[in-house]
Design an enzyme around this catalytic site. Structure first.
Site, mmCIF file in Angstrom:
data_model
loop_
_atom_site.group_PDB
_atom_site.id
_atom_site.type_symbol
_atom_site.label_atom_id
_atom_site.label_comp_id
_atom_site.label_asym_id
_atom_site.label_seq_id
_atom_site.Cartn_x
_atom_site.Cartn_y
_atom_site.Cartn_z
ATOM 1 N N ARG A 112 5.176 -10.331 36.858
ATOM 2 C CA ARG A 112 3.878 -9.662 37.066
ATOM 3 C C ARG A 112 4.045 -8.217 36.640
ATOM 4 O O ARG A 112 4.882 -7.490 37.192
ATOM 5 C CB ARG A 112 3.457 -9.740 38.542
ATOM 6 C CG ARG A 112 2.315 -8.782 38.876
ATOM 7 C CD ARG A 112 1.707 -9.018 40.237
ATOM 8 N NE ARG A 112 0.933 -10.241 40.250
ATOM 9 C CZ ARG A 112 0.086 -10.584 41.221
ATOM 10 N NH1 ARG A 112 -0.090 -9.790 42.270
ATOM 11 N NH2 ARG A 112 -0.569 -11.718 41.163
ATOM 12 N N HIS A 139 -4.561 -13.649 33.893
ATOM 13 C CA HIS A 139 -3.947 -14.198 35.113
ATOM 14 C C HIS A 139 -3.960 -15.727 34.974
ATOM 15 O O HIS A 139 -4.636 -16.433 35.708
ATOM 16 C CB HIS A 139 -4.748 -13.746 36.337
ATOM 17 C CG HIS A 139 -4.023 -13.886 37.644
ATOM 18 N ND1 HIS A 139 -2.726 -14.361 37.746
ATOM 19 C CD2 HIS A 139 -4.423 -13.609 38.922
ATOM 20 C CE1 HIS A 139 -2.370 -14.369 39.012
ATOM 21 N NE2 HIS A 139 -3.369 -13.914 39.745
ATOM 22 N N GLN A 142 -3.357 -18.266 37.890
ATOM 23 C CA GLN A 142 -4.478 -18.365 38.833
ATOM 24 C C GLN A 142 -5.526 -19.330 38.307
ATOM 25 O O GLN A 142 -6.090 -20.127 39.069
ATOM 26 C CB GLN A 142 -5.095 -16.989 39.046
ATOM 27 C CG GLN A 142 -6.282 -16.998 40.006
ATOM 28 C CD GLN A 142 -5.870 -17.287 41.438
ATOM 29 O OE1 GLN A 142 -5.050 -16.578 41.999
ATOM 30 N NE2 GLN A 142 -6.435 -18.336 42.038
ATOM 31 N N ASP A 238 -14.203 -11.723 41.970
ATOM 32 C CA ASP A 238 -12.907 -11.047 42.099
ATOM 33 C C ASP A 238 -13.212 -9.601 42.474
ATOM 34 O O ASP A 238 -14.351 -9.126 42.328
ATOM 35 C CB ASP A 238 -12.156 -11.139 40.757
ATOM 36 C CG ASP A 238 -10.766 -10.497 40.783
ATOM 37 O OD1 ASP A 238 -10.188 -10.339 41.880
ATOM 38 O OD2 ASP A 238 -10.268 -10.146 39.696
ATOM 39 N N CYS A 278 -9.927 -15.385 43.884
ATOM 40 C CA CYS A 278 -8.460 -15.437 43.767
ATOM 41 C C CYS A 278 -7.774 -14.715 44.912
ATOM 42 O O CYS A 278 -6.584 -14.926 45.129
ATOM 43 C CB CYS A 278 -8.027 -14.874 42.418
ATOM 44 S SG CYS A 278 -8.453 -13.140 42.167
ATOM 45 N N ARG A 306 -2.116 -22.578 44.062
ATOM 46 C CA ARG A 306 -1.158 -21.789 43.271
ATOM 47 C C ARG A 306 0.202 -22.477 43.304
ATOM 48 O O ARG A 306 0.889 -22.579 42.292
ATOM 49 C CB ARG A 306 -1.033 -20.363 43.841
ATOM 50 C CG ARG A 306 -2.276 -19.500 43.761
ATOM 51 C CD ARG A 306 -2.648 -19.137 42.353
ATOM 52 N NE ARG A 306 -1.553 -18.463 41.650
ATOM 53 C CZ ARG A 306 -1.298 -17.147 41.744
ATOM 54 N NH1 ARG A 306 -2.048 -16.357 42.491
ATOM 55 N NH2 ARG A 306 -0.304 -16.604 41.050
HETATM 56 N N1 NVA Z 1 -8.174 -8.722 39.043
HETATM 57 C C1 NVA Z 1 -7.278 -8.587 40.171
HETATM 58 C C2 NVA Z 1 -6.681 -9.913 40.513
HETATM 59 C C3 NVA Z 1 -5.830 -9.900 41.761
HETATM 60 C C4 NVA Z 1 -5.140 -11.203 42.038
HETATM 61 C C5 NVA Z 1 -6.205 -7.567 39.870
HETATM 62 O O1 NVA Z 1 -5.665 -7.574 38.756
HETATM 63 O O2 NVA Z 1 -5.904 -6.757 40.735
#
Ligand code: NVA
Length: 321
Positions: A112, A139, A142, A238, A278, A306
């Site tokens: 990440r 992502h 997800q 989100d 998410c 997940r």
């Molecule tokens: N769009 C959000 C997703 C978090 C799982 C972020 O990147 O913070």
């Protein structure tokens, strides 16, 4: 957005940096495997030994860390947590050198991080699969979990094609991009609704449309939240402020208010529509408590998925390499 990493050498590993790196048939294989892991958590143990898989994070995490570490252990492997703030990849040491140290010892690397160029640089040299556990651009793990959740609630993977999924909010963020590419791959009708200035890059929309033309899906981008939700089978949202966007938190409020998923907006979807998020969720911002805690919400199935989706992905990537 930089291009997909090519893996043309016979023994090159398969990576998963963007949703469009799985073909529609490959995505179905991964999702079918995910449902098998959902039914039986010990379905396969490709990491028995145990083989180590590195999990590295440069950003905050809860679901991603827990599901990857648990999943790697359930696959018979050793979940090797690497703290990105200590490793300082690309600062203390080049991404390439870090990768060359890791890939002699671990069977896969899950990362990440911020820029997509960082994970692409790792994948270009890695001899083991590299998996995107969230970047600024995508992502994809997800979205695999989200597709698995829709399959779970709609009668299987074959029921995905033709479903209409509406995403509300920041149409330029990683979730929107991944819904476009991963949803089109699954044959969904993907609708992205966000305010002006927060809509996806044309290149992503075009790539999603190309994929959709082969799967029977479609792609729509709009600034009209009600039109986007009308008749939807799945409604997703989100946070308005993604990790890395914190400095813009104040300006990222009022433009998004019309895109808040509340009961009145959800009422325009099909009566049996399911709600995805998410997580983490900010009740009263992008979604009301009434909706996320209400009967149409499946966000905790989604969070559990997940685990199953990522176990399936790792199993599939290791078998392809
Ligand atoms: N769009 C959000 C997703 C978090 C799982 C972020 O990147 O913070």
């Amino acid at each position: 957005m930089a291009s997909t990493v090519k893996t043309s050498t016979v023994n090159a590993p398969r990576h998963f940096l963007r949703d469009d790196e799985l073909s529609p048939a490959e995505q179905r294989e991964v999702l079918d495997l995910g449902l098998a892991f959902r039914s039986n958590r010990q379905h396969r143990q490709p990491l028995a030994g145990p083989q180590a898989v590195a999990f590295i994070t440069d950003k905050p995490t809860l679901r991603t860390q827990v599901s990857f570490l648990t999943g790697i252990a359930e696959l018979g492997g050793f979940p090797l947590m690497v703290d990105g703030s200590l490793a300082q990849i690309g600062v203390r040491e080049s991404i390439a050198d870090t990768t060359r140290v890791l890939d002699r010892q671990v069977s896969a690397i899950v990362w990440r991080t911020y820029g997509d160029d960082r994970i692409q640089a790792m994948a270009e040299v890695s001899r083991v699969p590299v998996v995107n556990a969230l970047t600024d651009g995508f992502h994809p793990c997800q979205i695999l979990a989200d597709l698995l959740t829709v399959a779970q609630h709609r009668g299987g993977v074959e029921a995905l094609a033709g479903q209409t999924l509406t995403y509300l909010g920041d149409g330029a963020n990683n979730m929107a991009n991944s819904y476009l590419l991963g949803g089109a791959t699954a044959g969904l009708h993907v609708r992205i609704a966000g305010p002006a200035g927060y809509q996806p890059e044309p290149s992503i929309v075009e790539q999603a449309a190309v994929i959709a033309s082969t799967t029977g899906g479609s792609v729509t981008v709009t600034d009209d939240p009600q039109a986007a939700v009308t008749g939807a089978d799945v409604v997703a949202t989100d946070t308005w402020v993604s990790m890395g966007d914190e400095a813009e938190a104040a300006e990222r409020q009022s433009p998004f208010v019309p895109f808040r998923l509340d009961a009145a907006l959800l009422a325009h979807a099909k009566p049996d529509a399911i709600v995805l998020h998410c997580l983490p969720a900010y009740r009263g911002k992008e979604i009301t408590a009434e909706v996320i805690d209400g009967p149409q919400s499946v966000v905790f199935d989604e969070a559990e998925n997940r685990l199953h989706a990522q176990k399936a992905l790792l199993t599939w990537l290791l078998s392809e390499g």
